[in-house]
Design a protein around this motif. Structure first.
Motif, PDB file in Angstrom:
ATOM      1  N   GLN A 130       0.624  -1.301  -0.066  1.00 19.13           N
ATOM      2  CA  GLN A 130      -0.004   0.226   0.034  1.00 19.13           C
ATOM      3  C   GLN A 130       0.871   1.080   0.148  1.00 19.13           C
ATOM      4  O   GLN A 130       0.691   1.996  -0.818  1.00 19.13           O
ATOM      5  N   ILE A 131       1.718   1.330   0.782  1.00 20.60           N
ATOM      6  CA  ILE A 131       2.723   2.397   0.933  1.00 20.60           C
ATOM      7  C   ILE A 131       3.603   2.806  -0.555  1.00 20.60           C
ATOM      8  O   ILE A 131       3.626   3.761  -1.036  1.00 20.60           O
ATOM      9  N   PHE A 132       4.331   1.575  -0.824  1.00 17.43           N
ATOM     10  CA  PHE A 132       5.064   1.887  -2.099  1.00 17.43           C
ATOM     11  C   PHE A 132       4.571   1.258  -3.499  1.00 17.43           C
ATOM     12  O   PHE A 132       5.436   1.282  -4.241  1.00 17.43           O
ATOM     13  N   HIS A 133       3.084   1.047  -3.317  1.00 15.74           N
ATOM     14  CA  HIS A 133       2.294   0.804  -4.906  1.00 15.74           C
ATOM     15  C   HIS A 133       3.220  -0.316  -5.373  1.00 15.74           C
ATOM     16  O   HIS A 133       3.542  -0.244  -6.694  1.00 15.74           O
ATOM     17  N   THR A 134       3.517  -1.612  -4.874  1.00 22.37           N
ATOM     18  CA  THR A 134       4.139  -2.565  -5.272  1.00 22.37           C
ATOM     19  C   THR A 134       3.261  -3.510  -6.028  1.00 22.37           C
ATOM     20  O   THR A 134       3.444  -4.682  -6.409  1.00 22.37           O
ATOM     21  N   GLY A 135       1.940  -3.281  -5.944  1.00 20.72           N
ATOM     22  CA  GLY A 135       0.652  -4.187  -6.260  1.00 20.72           C
ATOM     23  C   GLY A 135       1.058  -4.626  -7.725  1.00 20.72           C
ATOM     24  O   GLY A 135       0.729  -5.968  -8.089  1.00 20.72           O
ATOM     25  N   LEU A 136       1.637  -3.824  -8.587  1.00 22.53           N
ATOM     26  CA  LEU A 136       1.690  -4.358  -9.973  1.00 22.53           C
ATOM     27  C   LEU A 136       2.602  -5.218 -10.211  1.00 22.53           C
ATOM     28  O   LEU A 136       2.557  -6.028 -11.175  1.00 22.53           O
ATOM     29  N   TYR A 137       3.657  -5.416  -9.324  1.00 22.09           N
ATOM     30  CA  TYR A 137       4.542  -6.667  -9.408  1.00 22.09           C
ATOM     31  C   TYR A 137       3.855  -8.011  -9.001  1.00 22.09           C
ATOM     32  O   TYR A 137       4.127  -8.945  -9.615  1.00 22.09           O
ATOM     33  N   GLN A 138       2.749  -7.708  -7.988  1.00 17.17           N
ATOM     34  CA  GLN A 138       1.924  -8.807  -7.672  1.00 17.17           C
ATOM     35  C   GLN A 138       1.273  -9.437  -8.849  1.00 17.17           C
ATOM     36  O   GLN A 138       1.073 -10.617  -9.161  1.00 17.17           O
ATOM     37  N   GLN A 139       0.629  -8.381  -9.499  1.00 20.21           N
ATOM     38  CA  GLN A 139      -0.141  -8.668 -10.929  1.00 20.21           C
ATOM     39  C   GLN A 139       0.789  -9.290 -11.959  1.00 20.21           C
ATOM     40  O   GLN A 139       0.377 -10.442 -12.692  1.00 20.21           O
ATOM     41  N   LEU A 140       1.865  -8.854 -11.998  1.00 15.13           N
ATOM     42  CA  LEU A 140       2.844  -9.368 -12.930  1.00 15.13           C
ATOM     43  C   LEU A 140       3.281 -10.996 -12.593  1.00 15.13           C
ATOM     44  O   LEU A 140       3.311 -11.800 -13.571  1.00 15.13           O
ATOM     45  N   GLN A 141       3.369 -11.235 -11.148  1.00 16.43           N
ATOM     46  CA  GLN A 141       3.359 -12.655 -10.978  1.00 16.43           C
ATOM     47  C   GLN A 141       2.460 -13.444 -11.473  1.00 16.43           C
ATOM     48  O   GLN A 141       2.559 -14.747 -11.687  1.00 16.43           O
ATOM     49  N   ILE A 142       1.084 -13.127 -11.031  1.00 15.93           N
ATOM     50  CA  ILE A 142       0.110 -13.717 -11.516  1.00 15.93           C
ATOM     51  C   ILE A 142       0.014 -13.924 -13.067  1.00 15.93           C
ATOM     52  O   ILE A 142      -0.354 -15.198 -13.336  1.00 15.93           O
ATOM     53  N   LYS A 143       0.151 -13.144 -13.741  1.00 12.45           N
ATOM     54  CA  LYS A 143       0.227 -13.076 -15.148  1.00 12.45           C
ATOM     55  C   LYS A 143       1.420 -14.064 -15.580  1.00 12.45           C
ATOM     56  O   LYS A 143       1.155 -14.831 -16.464  1.00 12.45           O
ATOM     57  N   LEU A 144       2.435 -14.206 -14.957  1.00 16.06           N
ATOM     58  CA  LEU A 144       3.330 -15.024 -15.371  1.00 16.06           C
ATOM     59  C   LEU A 144       3.214 -16.346 -14.947  1.00 16.06           C
ATOM     60  O   LEU A 144       3.339 -17.428 -15.804  1.00 16.06           O
ATOM     61  N   ARG A 145       2.355 -16.648 -13.950  1.00 17.26           N
ATOM     62  CA  ARG A 145       1.771 -17.840 -13.558  1.00 17.26           C
ATOM     63  C   ARG A 145       0.642 -18.277 -14.522  1.00 17.26           C
ATOM     64  O   ARG A 145       0.712 -19.523 -14.754  1.00 17.26           O
ATOM     65  N   ASP A 146      -0.101 -17.321 -14.850  1.00 19.43           N
ATOM     66  CA  ASP A 146      -1.098 -17.984 -15.835  1.00 19.43           C
ATOM     67  C   ASP A 146      -0.422 -18.236 -17.279  1.00 19.43           C
ATOM     68  O   ASP A 146      -0.823 -19.079 -17.797  1.00 19.43           O
ATOM     69  N   ALA A 147       0.335 -17.452 -17.707  1.00 24.51           N
ATOM     70  CA  ALA A 147       1.047 -17.739 -18.892  1.00 24.51           C
ATOM     71  C   ALA A 147       1.929 -19.070 -18.886  1.00 24.51           C
ATOM     72  O   ALA A 147       1.850 -19.819 -19.779  1.00 24.51           O
ATOM     73  N   ALA A 148       2.486 -19.276 -17.987  1.00 25.77           N
ATOM     74  CA  ALA A 148       3.146 -20.827 -17.474  1.00 25.77           C
ATOM     75  C   ALA A 148       1.875 -21.813 -17.558  1.00 25.77           C
ATOM     76  O   ALA A 148       2.420 -22.868 -18.396  1.00 25.77           O
ATOM     77  N   ILE A 149       0.890 -21.794 -17.068  1.00 26.71           N
ATOM     78  CA  ILE A 149      -0.051 -22.681 -17.335  1.00 26.71           C
ATOM     79  C   ILE A 149      -0.675 -22.750 -18.669  1.00 26.71           C
ATOM     80  O   ILE A 149      -0.642 -23.973 -19.273  1.00 26.71           O
ATOM     81  N   SER A 150      -0.759 -21.767 -19.253  1.00 28.35           N
ATOM     82  CA  SER A 150      -1.127 -21.711 -20.750  1.00 28.35           C
ATOM     83  C   SER A 150      -0.166 -22.401 -21.551  1.00 28.35           C
ATOM     84  O   SER A 150      -0.561 -23.239 -22.433  1.00 28.35           O
ATOM     85  N   ARG A 151       1.295 -21.950 -21.575  1.00 28.20           N
ATOM     86  CA  ARG A 151       2.282 -22.550 -22.248  1.00 28.20           C
ATOM     87  C   ARG A 151       2.221 -24.232 -22.168  1.00 28.20           C
ATOM     88  O   ARG A 151       2.647 -24.838 -22.799  1.00 28.20           O
ATOM     89  N   TYR A 152       2.072 -24.428 -20.704  1.00 31.95           N
ATOM     90  CA  TYR A 152       2.103 -25.820 -20.353  1.00 31.95           C
ATOM     91  C   TYR A 152       1.194 -26.789 -20.995  1.00 31.95           C
ATOM     92  O   TYR A 152       1.393 -28.002 -21.792  1.00 31.95           O
ATOM     93  N   LYS A 153       0.110 -26.230 -21.200  1.00 31.71           N
ATOM     94  CA  LYS A 153      -1.105 -26.860 -21.982  1.00 31.71           C
ATOM     95  C   LYS A 153      -0.646 -27.110 -23.419  1.00 31.71           C
ATOM     96  O   LYS A 153      -0.925 -28.133 -24.094  1.00 31.71           O
ATOM     97  N   GLU A 154      -0.152 -26.003 -23.940  1.00 34.60           N
ATOM     98  CA  GLU A 154       0.387 -26.291 -25.521  1.00 34.60           C
ATOM     99  C   GLU A 154       1.495 -27.156 -25.690  1.00 34.60           C
ATOM    100  O   GLU A 154       1.519 -28.142 -26.550  1.00 34.60           O
ATOM    101  N   TYR A 155       2.337 -27.070 -24.589  1.00 32.86           N
ATOM    102  CA  TYR A 155       3.472 -27.945 -24.776  1.00 32.86           C
ATOM    103  C   TYR A 155       3.151 -29.425 -24.321  1.00 32.86           C
ATOM    104  O   TYR A 155       3.554 -30.471 -24.897  1.00 32.86           O
ATOM    105  N   ASP A 156       2.047 -29.490 -23.473  1.00 35.06           N
ATOM    106  CA  ASP A 156       1.620 -30.957 -23.177  1.00 35.06           C
ATOM    107  C   ASP A 156       0.959 -31.677 -24.114  1.00 35.06           C
ATOM    108  O   ASP A 156       1.341 -32.724 -24.411  1.00 35.06           O
ATOM    109  N   GLU A 157       0.177 -30.808 -25.210  1.00 37.45           N
ATOM    110  CA  GLU A 157      -0.370 -31.552 -26.072  1.00 37.45           C
ATOM    111  C   GLU A 157       0.731 -31.955 -26.969  1.00 37.45           C
ATOM    112  O   GLU A 157       0.440 -33.119 -27.346  1.00 37.45           O
ATOM    113  N   MET A 158       1.721 -31.379 -27.419  1.00 35.37           N
ATOM    114  CA  MET A 158       2.790 -31.944 -28.304  1.00 35.37           C
ATOM    115  C   MET A 158       3.588 -33.096 -27.562  1.00 35.37           C
ATOM    116  O   MET A 158       3.760 -34.054 -28.208  1.00 35.37           O
ATOM    117  N   ARG A 159       3.647 -32.753 -26.359  1.00 34.85           N
ATOM    118  CA  ARG A 159       4.665 -33.887 -25.388  1.00 34.85           C
ATOM    119  C   ARG A 159       3.749 -35.111 -25.602  1.00 34.85           C
ATOM    120  O   ARG A 159       4.576 -36.248 -25.815  1.00 34.85           O
TER     121      ARG A 159
END
Length: 969
Positions: A175-204
């Motif tokens: 709240q003080i230093f407005h670091t919430g955008l980095y938390q959002q980036l963490q969530i987006k990276l986690r979602d991107a990893a899940i999406s990439r895994y689905k594509e990769y898993d189909e080929m695998r």
């Protein structure tokens, strides 16, 4: 934020209305809040926190407990705070929810919580409790939790920031230093990893089906176990390794194949060796038969050799006679060569004369070609002069085309801007209509609200007048007589709910009117800006419009009839576009013409260069034939001399023979030469024939003799060789060798069968490898991308194996925390006389929990590092105070405009010894630095002597009433 004035009424231990004027404490420095235990020192902080956020400064006291138990029934409970922030003064008033006596009748009723925030400008006050809290948070940039932990450290909460874990500190820092955008980036990276895994898993899965069919050799070893583990894991994330292992199996299979082939080859060598020995045994028997036959042949050769020796005796002088004949033949051949040389010279003379004639013919041909070239060159020069300016014409035409193209593009852009402006213009007109309608509606509602508001006030006055009684003071003016009380109208009455609803409706309509006005103004500004840009562009592009615009401007420089100008401009642009298109068409024609002329000029220049080159070649040929003619003339002269010399030599030869002498008078010179040559040739032929026959017979006799001698030696040598070979072969155990041969052949057949089985496995694995390779690139790319994204996500979300659980947001917060600790340690080192220093915990004890913001303390006296939870009470106070001050400094330095001009410290000094107390006061004085107010609650007597400014809270239990009072000293 700096408190200017605090008013407390029936709040906590304060039964009556009590005011605290903080301006009397000066612009900055320390002040002490002291007094009796339970008198209400901490309540001052509670009141400030309640006024701002509707909550007390500590968790022990709830808002329902704020109503003073010492207050009279009709004394209202509220808190008013006047505070300044960034040079502006704000007024906030808030009352809690509490039970109060009914105004009519007996019993109690629930008074609802109320709040109001008044701005220093013309903005409407905020009235609802939640809205006031939200407005304060937006203004100060701090939530309740942040404010209480940073600016107002309440009793019981003093050590919260010091003892908080990573999770709790992370929430505060977010709240003080407005670091919430980095938390959002963490969530987006986690979602991107899940999406990439689905594509990769189909080929695998597709490729894993192929890899399931891989077969192993018996000696696959550890690699087979590894491949089996990968197979159980469905080869997830290990395609490259799986292919490496498969390639390793294939390579090993190839090596095994080579080894089997090598073993087969060794067995074949053994078989061939055995077969060789068996053949030697057969050869030995054959040698014995050949020796017997050779002895018979030797007897026959000896008889023939005796006859050949007798015949050779007859030709023992043949070599001498051949030598004499050879010498005689050479002498006559030398004489014959003189005739041949003369004939050759005569033939050379005829060839020279022919070549001289050819040279003259070629020279005449070259002269004719030179004349033709000269004519062509003159014609090409004339044509080149006519095409001399074709490149300049082409450049001019290209420049004109580029100019018109640019102008066309600019005109198209102007047309697009005009269309956009027309849309903005229409939208602005429509929005202005909406604003005018909203303004009229708001005006009507305002008039209606004023009307019912006056009705409401009249009703309230009537209700109050109905309670008036003679000899009783009026609650408004205090008069004891009431000659003209307000009469309550029974027809027109307005209750509070109706008034509030209409007021809410008025606020909404006024807000809508303002919004519509702002939107209309914004559209108007966009429209004006667009029109100014259009006019500027049009004046730059169209001289016709520039003149037109000057004529149609009023005294302020603006067009009088806007729509007329707009329509005229559109017409001008359309005409300019048509003119531009015509000029572009003409430029295209000029370009094509100039390009053709330039191409023709280049062709002419190439032809001229070719003619110049051919001219040089013809001159070279002419010079060559001149040199050739001169050389042939010299050869002809030399040939004449050589013929004369040769004729003289032949004459001398003819004089040597009697036949030549007798023929000299009767024959011509030519016939004599011919006859002499023929006689020599005849004699040479006869001698050569005699020499050849003698040589041939002698040779045959010698060859026959030599042949029989050689045959004799050959047969004798063969007999010796047969004897030596038999001896060399020696004795061979043929039966034993045949048995070994059968055993070796069986072993070879077994190896061949194994090699076939291996080939089958290899073929299957090779086929799988090739099929997997087809999708390998896409699969590998997807796998790498997934691994990269997953690793990035794990890194950002603190899920790396074997690493502390530090998330990206926490990592960013660690940087802020380190700066806070640097600021805090400046004070802690001072307060602890250099003993203690706060340090962020670098190694997490539990890698499963969120880490990165935990806190240790370094004891410089014994060189140890330990948790802050091990500090004593006084040490914890020093550390907590230092950390709070450091966080306050960092917030003001980097947290986007947050300004804290006051801080409050509640208790904690009693646990300090005299020296530590001195150090703590020194740190607080440096914090105040004449610009910030720092209030301290304490019972410590030493503080009363050291701090001049004081707020003294006194508990009253006398005849004047029960409660607390405040005075400033």
């Amino acid at each position: 934020m700096r408190p200017e004035k605090l008013t407390i009424s029936a709040f906590g231990p304060y039964a009556d209305k009590t005011e605290i004027d903080f301006s009397k404490l000066g612009e900055g420095g320390l002040y002490l809040i002291t007094g009796d235990t339970g008198a209400g020192k901490t309540t001052i902080f509670d009141a400030i926190t309640f006024a701002l956020y509707g909550r007390a400064s500590g968790e022990v006291r709830e808002s329902a407990m704020f109503r003073s138990k010492y207050a009279k029934d009709f004394t209202e409970t509220f808190v008013e705070l006047v505070f300044s922030y960034q040079g502006k003064t704000y007024h906030v008033r808030r009352s809690p929810e509490y039970m109060a006596p009914k105004k009519r009748g007996t019993g109690q009723t629930l008074r609802k919580a109320e709040a109001q925030l008044i701005y220093p400008d013309e903005r409407q006050p905020v009235t609802k409790a939640k809205d006031v809290t939200a407005a304060v948070e937006q203004l100060l940039g701090l939530s309740y939790d942040q404010f209480t932990q940073i600016a107002m450290i309440a009793q019981g909460d003093f050590q919260k920031l010091l003892l908080a874990g990573t999770l709790q500190r992370g929430e505060i820092f977010r709240q003080i230093f407005h670091t919430g955008l980095y938390q959002q980036l963490q969530i987006k990276l986690r979602d991107a990893a899940i999406s990439r895994y689905k594509e990769y898993d189909e080929m695998r899965r597709s490729i894993a089906q192929y890899l399931d069919g891989v077969k192993f050799q018996p000696d696959a070893g550890m690699e087979e176990e590894e491949f089996s583990r990968l197979k159980k894991a469905k080869f997830e994330g290990k395609l490259e390794r799986s292919l490496e292992l498969l390639k390793l199996f294939i390579d090993r299979g190839e090596l095994r194949e080579k080894e089997l082939q090598k073993q087969e080859k060794e067995l074949e060598e053994k078989l061939r060796t055995m077969e060789t020995m068996l053949n030697l045994s057969a050869q030995k028997r054959s040698l014995e038969e050949k020796r017997a036959l050779a002895l018979e042949q030797l007897e026959k050769i000896l008889s023939e050799l005796a006859k050949a020796s007798e015949e050779a005796e007859k030709y023992k002088d043949a070599d001498k006679r051949c030598e004499e004949l050879g010498l005689l033949i050479r002498e006559k051949q030398e004489k014959l060569k003189k005739y041949q040389d003369l004939e050759q010279l005569q033939e050379e003379r005829r060839e020279i004369e022919r070549q001289l004639g050819n040279c003259q013919t070629q020279k005449e041909k070259i002269i004719r070609q030179e004349e033709q070239q000269q004519k062509e060159m003159e014609q090409l020069k004339t044509e080149r002069e006519q095409l001399g300016n074709s490149e300049l014409d082409l450049q001019k035409a290209l420049t004109e085309k580029e100019k018109q193209t640019r102008r066309k593009r600019e005109l198209n852009g102007l047309i697009a801007e005009i269309r956009r402006f027309r849309g903005l213009y229409d939208e602005t007109k429509e929005q202005q209509k909406k604003y005018q309608s909203a303004y009229r509606d708001a005006q009507q509602q305002r008039e209606y609200y004023q009307q019912i508001f006056h009705i409401f006030l009249d009703a309230q006055a009537g209700l109050l007048a109905r309670e008036l009684k003679d000899e009783m003071p009026c609650p408004v003016c205090g008069s004891l007589s009431h000659p003209h009380p307000r009469m309550l109208s029974e027809e027109q009455t307005v209750d509070q709910k109706t008034l509030d609803n209409e007021k809410s409706r008025l606020d909404k309509m006024e807000k809508d009117s303002v919004d519509q006005s702002l939107q209309a103004g914004s559209l108007k500004e966009q429209s004006n800006a667009s029109w100014r840009q259009i006019v500027a562009s049009a004046e730059e592009l169209l001289e016709e419009f520039q003149e037109f615009h000057k004529k149609n401007k009023n005294g302020n420089g603006q067009a009088e009839d806007f729509l007329t100008v707009w329509k005229q401009l559109t017409s001008m642009v359309n005409r300019a576009q048509e003119q531009c298109e015509d000029l572009l068409t003409e430029s295209e024609k000029e370009i094509r013409k100039a390009q053709e002329n330039t191409k023709r000029k280049k062709t002419v220049e190439n032809a001229m260069e070719r003619l110049e080159k051919e001219k040089e070649e013809l001159q070279e040929k002419k010079n060559f034939f001149d040199r050739e003619q001169a050389g042939l003339s010299m050869k002809a002269s030399e040939n004449q001399k050589q013929q004369q010399n040769a004729a003289e030599e032949i004459r001398q030869i003819r004089l040597e023979t009697e036949k030549d002498k007798s023929c000299k008078a009767d024959s011509t010179k030519s016939e004599a030469l011919k006859a002499g040559k023929e006689d020599l040739e005849k004699e040479i032929r006869e001698k050569q024939q005699e020499y050849g026959e003698l040589k041939e017979n002698s040779k045959k006799v010698k060859e026959t003799l030599q042949r029989f001698q050689s045959e004799k030696e050959r047969i004798a040598s063969s007999i010796e060789t047969f004897e030596a070979q038999k001896k060399e072969i020696g004795e061979i155990p043929e039966a034993e060798i045949r048995e070994q041969h059968a055993q070796t052949a069986a072993r070879k057949a077994d190896l061949t069968e194994k090699r076939k089985e291996l080939f089958s496995v290899q073929s299957g694995n090779q086929d799988i490898f090739q099929k997997v390779q087809k999708g390998r690139e896409e699969m590998t790319t997807a796998e790498k991308e997934y691994a990269w994204i997953r690793n990035l996500s794990d890194t950002a979300n603190g899920k790396l194996n074997g690493k502390a659980k530090i998330e990206l947001e926490t990592y960013i917060q660690m940087a802020y925390f380190d700066r806070i600790l640097r600021r805090a340690n400046l004070r802690l080192m001072t307060m602890s006389s250099g003993q203690y220093e706060l340090k962020r915990q670098e190694q997490s004890k539990n890698q499963k929990e969120k880490a990165g913001l935990d806190l240790n303390v370094i004891d410089h006296y014994n060189g140890t590092e330990r948790s802050v939870k091990t500090l004593s009470g006084g040490e914890s106070f020093q550390a907590s105070l230092s950390l709070a001050l450091g966080l306050s400094d960092e917030i003001q330095a980097s947290a986007g405009g947050i300004r804290l001009d006051s801080m409050f410290v509640d208790e904690g000094f009693g646990s300090l010894d005299e020296e530590s107390l001195e150090q703590a006061l020194k740190a607080l004085n440096s914090l105040a630095d004449g610009r910030r107010l720092v209030g301290i609650i304490s019972h410590v007597s030493e503080l009363k002597e050291r701090i001049d400014n004081k707020i003294i809270v006194t508990k009253q239990c006398g005849g004047e009433g029960v409660g607390s009072s405040i005075r400033i000293q």
